[in-house]
Scaffold this motif. Sequence first.
Motif, mmCIF file in Angstrom:
data_model
loop_
_atom_site.group_PDB
_atom_site.id
_atom_site.type_symbol
_atom_site.label_atom_id
_atom_site.label_comp_id
_atom_site.label_asym_id
_atom_site.label_seq_id
_atom_site.Cartn_x
_atom_site.Cartn_y
_atom_site.Cartn_z
ATOM 1 N N GLY A 56 -3.155 -7.477 -6.712
ATOM 2 C CA GLY A 56 -4.330 -7.366 -5.850
ATOM 3 C C GLY A 56 -3.972 -6.849 -4.470
ATOM 4 O O GLY A 56 -4.739 -6.093 -3.856
ATOM 5 N N ASN A 57 -2.806 -7.237 -3.971
ATOM 6 C CA ASN A 57 -2.386 -6.755 -2.656
ATOM 7 C C ASN A 57 -2.154 -5.250 -2.644
ATOM 8 O O ASN A 57 -2.355 -4.584 -1.617
ATOM 9 C CB ASN A 57 -1.106 -7.476 -2.222
ATOM 10 C CG ASN A 57 -1.333 -8.949 -1.945
ATOM 11 O OD1 ASN A 57 -2.467 -9.376 -1.730
ATOM 12 N ND2 ASN A 57 -0.272 -9.728 -1.958
ATOM 13 N N GLU A 58 -1.706 -4.689 -3.770
ATOM 14 C CA GLU A 58 -1.446 -3.255 -3.812
ATOM 15 C C GLU A 58 -2.734 -2.434 -3.781
ATOM 16 O O GLU A 58 -2.682 -1.221 -3.546
ATOM 17 C CB GLU A 58 -0.630 -2.907 -5.061
ATOM 18 C CG GLU A 58 0.814 -3.375 -4.967
ATOM 19 C CD GLU A 58 1.700 -2.737 -6.030
ATOM 20 O OE1 GLU A 58 1.136 -2.163 -6.993
ATOM 21 O OE2 GLU A 58 2.923 -2.813 -5.890
ATOM 22 N N VAL A 59 -3.875 -3.076 -3.992
ATOM 23 C CA VAL A 59 -5.148 -2.364 -3.876
ATOM 24 C C VAL A 59 -5.304 -1.779 -2.479
ATOM 25 O O VAL A 59 -5.889 -0.701 -2.290
ATOM 26 C CB VAL A 59 -6.317 -3.315 -4.217
ATOM 27 C CG1 VAL A 59 -7.658 -2.685 -3.864
ATOM 28 C CG2 VAL A 59 -6.289 -3.675 -5.691
ATOM 29 N N TRP A 60 -4.755 -2.467 -1.479
ATOM 30 C CA TRP A 60 -4.868 -1.984 -0.105
ATOM 31 C C TRP A 60 -4.147 -0.652 0.083
ATOM 32 O O TRP A 60 -4.603 0.198 0.855
ATOM 33 C CB TRP A 60 -4.333 -3.029 0.864
ATOM 34 C CG TRP A 60 -5.213 -4.229 0.961
ATOM 35 C CD1 TRP A 60 -5.296 -5.266 0.068
ATOM 36 C CD2 TRP A 60 -6.167 -4.513 1.983
ATOM 37 N NE1 TRP A 60 -6.248 -6.179 0.480
ATOM 38 C CE2 TRP A 60 -6.788 -5.741 1.660
ATOM 39 C CE3 TRP A 60 -6.550 -3.863 3.150
ATOM 40 C CZ2 TRP A 60 -7.768 -6.312 2.456
ATOM 41 C CZ3 TRP A 60 -7.522 -4.428 3.956
ATOM 42 C CH2 TRP A 60 -8.118 -5.649 3.598
ATOM 43 N N LEU A 61 -3.028 -0.461 -0.602
ATOM 44 C CA LEU A 61 -2.316 0.811 -0.518
ATOM 45 C C LEU A 61 -3.143 1.937 -1.143
ATOM 46 O O LEU A 61 -3.278 3.026 -0.559
ATOM 47 C CB LEU A 61 -0.967 0.698 -1.233
ATOM 48 C CG LEU A 61 -0.141 1.983 -1.334
ATOM 49 C CD1 LEU A 61 0.226 2.498 0.043
ATOM 50 C CD2 LEU A 61 1.102 1.748 -2.177
ATOM 51 N N LEU A 62 -3.700 1.680 -2.317
ATOM 52 C CA LEU A 62 -4.528 2.685 -2.974
ATOM 53 C C LEU A 62 -5.762 3.005 -2.140
ATOM 54 O O LEU A 62 -6.167 4.175 -2.022
ATOM 55 C CB LEU A 62 -4.945 2.189 -4.363
ATOM 56 C CG LEU A 62 -3.808 1.887 -5.341
ATOM 57 C CD1 LEU A 62 -4.369 1.293 -6.629
ATOM 58 C CD2 LEU A 62 -3.006 3.138 -5.639
ATOM 59 N N THR A 63 -6.347 1.985 -1.548
ATOM 60 C CA THR A 63 -7.546 2.196 -0.738
ATOM 61 C C THR A 63 -7.220 2.981 0.521
ATOM 62 O O THR A 63 -7.989 3.866 0.936
ATOM 63 C CB THR A 63 -8.190 0.855 -0.380
ATOM 64 O OG1 THR A 63 -8.414 0.090 -1.571
ATOM 65 C CG2 THR A 63 -9.516 1.063 0.329
ATOM 66 N N ALA A 64 -6.099 2.665 1.161
ATOM 67 C CA ALA A 64 -5.708 3.395 2.364
ATOM 68 C C ALA A 64 -5.461 4.866 2.058
ATOM 69 O O ALA A 64 -5.912 5.754 2.795
ATOM 70 C CB ALA A 64 -4.457 2.767 2.979
ATOM 71 N N GLY A 65 -4.742 5.150 0.966
ATOM 72 C CA GLY A 65 -4.510 6.533 0.577
ATOM 73 C C GLY A 65 -5.787 7.250 0.195
ATOM 74 O O GLY A 65 -6.024 8.401 0.601
ATOM 75 N N GLY A 66 -6.649 6.572 -0.582
ATOM 76 C CA GLY A 66 -7.914 7.179 -0.982
ATOM 77 C C GLY A 66 -8.842 7.423 0.187
ATOM 78 O O GLY A 66 -9.531 8.458 0.255
ATOM 79 N N ALA A 67 -8.888 6.483 1.132
ATOM 80 C CA ALA A 67 -9.740 6.658 2.308
ATOM 81 C C ALA A 67 -9.254 7.815 3.171
ATOM 82 O O ALA A 67 -10.064 8.577 3.716
ATOM 83 C CB ALA A 67 -9.767 5.367 3.121
ATOM 84 N N THR A 68 -7.935 7.973 3.289
ATOM 85 C CA THR A 68 -7.393 9.097 4.043
ATOM 86 C C THR A 68 -7.771 10.416 3.382
ATOM 87 O O THR A 68 -8.155 11.383 4.056
ATOM 88 C CB THR A 68 -5.860 8.989 4.156
ATOM 89 O OG1 THR A 68 -5.523 7.724 4.728
ATOM 90 C CG2 THR A 68 -5.298 10.096 5.029
#
Length: 341
Positions: A56-68
Amino acid sequence: MEFLPTLWFILIAVLWAGYLFLEGFDLGVGMLLRGFARREDQRRVLINTIGPVWDGNEVWLLTAGGATFAAFPYWYASLFSALYVPLVLVLLALIFRAVALEYRGKAHTDLARSLWTWALCAGSYVAAFGIGAMLTLTTTGLPLNANGDRVGGAFAWFNGYAVLGGLGAVGFCLVHALAFLSLKTDGDIRRRTGRVLRRALPAFAVPLAAWAAVVVAGHGKPVGWALLATAVVVLAGAWAAARAGREGWTFIGLGAFLLSGIAAIFVSAYPVVLPSTLDPAFDLTVQNASSTPYTLGVMSVVAAFGIPLVLAYQAWTYWVFRRRLSERHIPAPHPVRTIVR
């Protein structure tokens, strides 16, 4: 400055800070499997502290990359193409780490278990170092030309700032993991994490503070200096709390140090999202690197509903798995016989 590009610049900074805060102790626990954990039962305790939450914590990495990618496509394209080599290494490290977490407990021999442990440990180190280096270069600059393309070879990105940021991320992940384990474990592991944390906290936090100081000094904004001073103060408070045995305040203090430092970095860098070391005229900013207002508007509506749901889900997960663990909670290894019908 336009409102929506600035808003998404802030949101991306929040996403990266959230990733470093949550995934930081995950990566740090992986690093501690070798050197800190002395026996197999202790390694299993460490893995079980992050078992329910690491994915679940790794979702933040995917979200940060996707948002960028969605909010600032030119920033994404220039950054990811210029840092292609380290990003591939980070991706491979995260893959090895995830596979090791799933398969280590299924190993039937000591050799296989040891290999998966090394994969988890090494993958955590490489991922933390690579992400720290990437974020540092995002704020200190890359050799980009007028088209946003990298000038130089595949390793033109590698410099002292990259090493500083990588060491900063590794150091923070280690002390953050020690603080997390002092909250999540009991017995011998809890006592040892407290002792190591008291000794390691100041030195291991210095590279991250140095990265923030470099960026703040390069821009000289008063608000940046104020946030950097706040980061230093809360770091001193976290160390004092660690020496006093106040585990909860230590963890909170380290989190406040990270958030204050990241805020100082991004506030100082604004409005530049990716500086060029060749010519300031080639810098990517929140204006010339952002998507259209319509795209940012749709993303804002989605984020208004999605981010609170993610936060609520993760808060519930941490609440459910809030109990401490120790060696007595770990059953002895035993073979499991599978039945194929």
